[in-house]
Design a protein around this motif. Structure first.
Motif, PDB file in Angstrom:
ATOM      1  N   LEU A 255       0.712  -1.337  -0.030  1.00  0.00           N
ATOM      2  CA  LEU A 255       0.176   0.024   0.027  1.00  0.00           C
ATOM      3  C   LEU A 255       0.828   1.263   0.019  1.00  0.00           C
ATOM      4  N   ALA A 256       0.640   2.216  -0.677  1.00  0.00           N
ATOM      5  CA  ALA A 256       1.094   3.364  -0.917  1.00  0.00           C
ATOM      6  C   ALA A 256       0.543   4.274   0.150  1.00  0.00           C
ATOM      7  N   ARG A 257      -0.503   4.307   0.509  1.00  0.00           N
ATOM      8  CA  ARG A 257      -1.143   5.194   1.664  1.00  0.00           C
ATOM      9  C   ARG A 257      -1.748   4.196   2.577  1.00  0.00           C
ATOM     10  N   ALA A 258      -1.536   4.275   3.856  1.00  0.00           N
ATOM     11  CA  ALA A 258      -1.919   3.722   5.057  1.00  0.00           C
ATOM     12  C   ALA A 258      -3.361   3.579   5.106  1.00  0.00           C
ATOM     13  N   ASP A 259      -4.007   4.755   5.021  1.00  0.00           N
ATOM     14  CA  ASP A 259      -5.429   4.862   4.951  1.00  0.00           C
ATOM     15  C   ASP A 259      -6.166   3.802   4.084  1.00  0.00           C
ATOM     16  N   GLU A 260      -5.491   3.179   3.144  1.00  0.00           N
ATOM     17  CA  GLU A 260      -6.159   2.240   2.469  1.00  0.00           C
ATOM     18  C   GLU A 260      -6.181   0.791   2.954  1.00  0.00           C
ATOM     19  N   GLY A 261      -5.625   0.646   4.113  1.00  0.00           N
ATOM     20  CA  GLY A 261      -5.726  -0.676   5.061  1.00  0.00           C
ATOM     21  C   GLY A 261      -6.883  -1.140   5.573  1.00  0.00           C
ATOM     22  N   GLY A 262      -7.828  -0.207   5.550  1.00  0.00           N
ATOM     23  CA  GLY A 262      -9.226  -0.931   5.758  1.00  0.00           C
ATOM     24  C   GLY A 262      -9.800  -2.180   5.000  1.00  0.00           C
ATOM     25  N   GLN A 263      -9.127  -1.942   3.799  1.00  0.00           N
ATOM     26  CA  GLN A 263      -9.572  -3.200   2.640  1.00  0.00           C
ATOM     27  C   GLN A 263      -8.727  -4.485   3.128  1.00  0.00           C
ATOM     28  N   CYS A 264      -8.093  -4.537   3.832  1.00  0.00           N
ATOM     29  CA  CYS A 264      -7.277  -5.882   4.150  1.00  0.00           C
ATOM     30  C   CYS A 264      -7.634  -6.571   5.071  1.00  0.00           C
ATOM     31  N   HIS A 265      -7.528  -7.842   4.958  1.00  0.00           N
ATOM     32  CA  HIS A 265      -7.554  -8.722   6.466  1.00  0.00           C
ATOM     33  C   HIS A 265      -6.476  -8.682   7.151  1.00  0.00           C
ATOM     34  N   ILE A 266      -5.336  -8.415   6.696  1.00  0.00           N
ATOM     35  CA  ILE A 266      -4.334  -8.184   7.590  1.00  0.00           C
ATOM     36  C   ILE A 266      -3.298  -6.959   7.115  1.00  0.00           C
TER      37      ILE A 266
ATOM     38  N   ALA B 102      -8.015  -6.525  19.536  1.00  0.00           N
ATOM     39  CA  ALA B 102      -8.609  -7.439  18.747  1.00  0.00           C
ATOM     40  C   ALA B 102     -10.350  -7.267  18.806  1.00  0.00           C
ATOM     41  N   GLN B 103     -10.633  -7.227  19.967  1.00  0.00           N
ATOM     42  CA  GLN B 103     -12.094  -7.080  20.184  1.00  0.00           C
ATOM     43  C   GLN B 103     -12.779  -5.666  19.644  1.00  0.00           C
ATOM     44  N   ARG B 104     -11.949  -4.638  19.649  1.00  0.00           N
ATOM     45  CA  ARG B 104     -12.492  -3.787  18.865  1.00  0.00           C
ATOM     46  C   ARG B 104     -12.529  -3.456  17.476  1.00  0.00           C
ATOM     47  N   ALA B 105     -11.735  -4.387  16.923  1.00  0.00           N
ATOM     48  CA  ALA B 105     -11.890  -4.741  15.329  1.00  0.00           C
ATOM     49  C   ALA B 105     -12.844  -5.904  15.018  1.00  0.00           C
ATOM     50  N   GLY B 106     -13.172  -6.406  15.867  1.00  0.00           N
ATOM     51  CA  GLY B 106     -14.293  -7.562  15.867  1.00  0.00           C
ATOM     52  C   GLY B 106     -13.693  -9.045  15.465  1.00  0.00           C
ATOM     53  N   LEU B 107     -12.463  -8.920  15.904  1.00  0.00           N
ATOM     54  CA  LEU B 107     -11.509 -10.311  15.516  1.00  0.00           C
ATOM     55  C   LEU B 107     -11.552 -11.117  16.944  1.00  0.00           C
ATOM     56  N   LYS B 108     -11.427 -12.449  16.352  1.00  0.00           N
ATOM     57  CA  LYS B 108     -11.371 -13.393  17.632  1.00  0.00           C
ATOM     58  C   LYS B 108      -9.967 -14.030  17.575  1.00  0.00           C
ATOM     59  N   LEU B 109      -8.925 -14.008  18.418  1.00  0.00           N
ATOM     60  CA  LEU B 109      -7.632 -14.869  18.146  1.00  0.00           C
ATOM     61  C   LEU B 109      -7.969 -15.931  19.085  1.00  0.00           C
ATOM     62  N   SER B 110      -7.156 -16.996  18.324  1.00  0.00           N
ATOM     63  CA  SER B 110      -7.347 -18.174  18.993  1.00  0.00           C
ATOM     64  C   SER B 110      -6.569 -18.261  20.194  1.00  0.00           C
ATOM     65  N   SER B 111      -6.971 -19.133  21.197  1.00  0.00           N
ATOM     66  CA  SER B 111      -6.345 -19.685  22.109  1.00  0.00           C
ATOM     67  C   SER B 111      -4.776 -19.824  21.946  1.00  0.00           C
ATOM     68  N   GLN B 112      -4.605 -20.659  20.742  1.00  0.00           N
ATOM     69  CA  GLN B 112      -2.949 -20.799  20.623  1.00  0.00           C
ATOM     70  C   GLN B 112      -2.328 -19.474  20.405  1.00  0.00           C
TER      71      GLN B 112
ATOM     72  N   GLY C 265      -9.594   3.008  12.859  1.00  0.00           N
ATOM     73  CA  GLY C 265     -10.666   3.045  13.750  1.00  0.00           C
ATOM     74  C   GLY C 265     -10.983   1.482  14.378  1.00  0.00           C
ATOM     75  N   SER C 266     -12.198   1.331  13.999  1.00  0.00           N
ATOM     76  CA  SER C 266     -12.681  -0.301  14.532  1.00  0.00           C
ATOM     77  C   SER C 266     -12.605  -1.026  13.352  1.00  0.00           C
ATOM     78  N   ALA C 267     -12.064  -0.849  12.283  1.00  0.00           N
ATOM     79  CA  ALA C 267     -12.215  -1.687  10.948  1.00  0.00           C
ATOM     80  C   ALA C 267     -11.850  -3.218  11.397  1.00  0.00           C
ATOM     81  N   PRO C 268     -12.306  -4.090  10.676  1.00  0.00           N
ATOM     82  CA  PRO C 268     -12.128  -5.589  11.024  1.00  0.00           C
ATOM     83  C   PRO C 268     -10.582  -6.133  10.312  1.00  0.00           C
ATOM     84  N   VAL C 269      -9.485  -5.388  10.941  1.00  0.00           N
ATOM     85  CA  VAL C 269      -8.359  -5.406  10.211  1.00  0.00           C
ATOM     86  C   VAL C 269      -7.433  -5.951  11.397  1.00  0.00           C
ATOM     87  N   LEU C 270      -6.663  -7.117  11.140  1.00  0.00           N
ATOM     88  CA  LEU C 270      -5.743  -7.775  12.032  1.00  0.00           C
ATOM     89  C   LEU C 270      -4.362  -6.717  11.694  1.00  0.00           C
ATOM     90  N   THR C 271      -4.393  -6.031  12.628  1.00  0.00           N
ATOM     91  CA  THR C 271      -2.705  -5.179  12.545  1.00  0.00           C
ATOM     92  C   THR C 271      -1.815  -5.885  13.164  1.00  0.00           C
TER      93      THR C 271
END
Length: 192
Positions: free
Chosen positions: A101-112, A167-177, A129-135
């Protein structure tokens, strides 16, 4: 005569080895390049496994037929290692697609979103913000500043910390591993 030639060859060979050893010991660039490449390969492997052990909300996960891993930041050798993930097997049925990505504000289109370099990632994290992105980042204090997973070095080993609040803010669930292997941190002053 043969013994004298053999002794001369041995001395020449010994001098060559001594010079080579001296150069190898005094040149900091020689051993550093393989170590950095190995460190980045390990970080990329972690990122690939984070994808396998994380869950996204259905809408963002299903939005793309590919697992979108995006890279942004002030440049790093990590970018090349992450790009090599495209040759890895699919993750839960999705082929890996790496984008720079040339611009970081395009990151909302990514999974990671991998934020490379050591500079502060706070502006990027705030723009998501609270976009569902694993940063995932490698700057100091990345996870406590609101990133989901921060990579860091402990001696010569790559380690990671996870921020369950982010992770919770982004709506992501991290596994117990992931949570069991990570150093857990909570939002610091800069949490997004």
């Amino acid at each position: 005569m043969a013994a004298r030639v053999m002794t001369a060859r041995f001395r020449h060979h010994a001098v060559y080895l001594a010079v080579w050893a001296l150069l190898a010991l005094t040149s900091p660039a020689a051993p550093a390049a393989p170590e950095i490449a190995e460190e980045n390969a390990v970080k990329a492997a972690f990122i690939y496994n984070f994808a396998k052990f994380s869950e996204w909300p259905d809408d963002p996960w299903n939005r793309s037929p590919r697992l979108r891993i995006c890279v942004t930041g002030n440049g790093s050798d990590l970018t090349e290692a992450v790009a090599a993930l495209e040759s890895k097997p699919p993750v839960r049925g999705k082929a890996v697609d790496v984008r720079l990505l040339a611009r970081a504000d395009e990151g909302g289109q990514c999974h990671i979103l991998v934020i490379t370099g050591r500079a502060s990632a706070l502006p990027v994290l705030q723009s998501l913000g609270s976009a569902p992105v694993l940063t995932v980042g490698e700057s100091d204090g990345f996870a406590s500043a609101g990133g989901v997973i921060g990579l860091y070095m402990e001696g010569d080993k790559v380690r990671f910390e996870a921020n369950p609040d982010a992770a919770q803010r982004a709506g992501l669930k991290l596994s117990s591993q992931i949570l069991r292997l990570a150093r857990l941190v909570r939002d610091g002053k800069g949490g997004r």
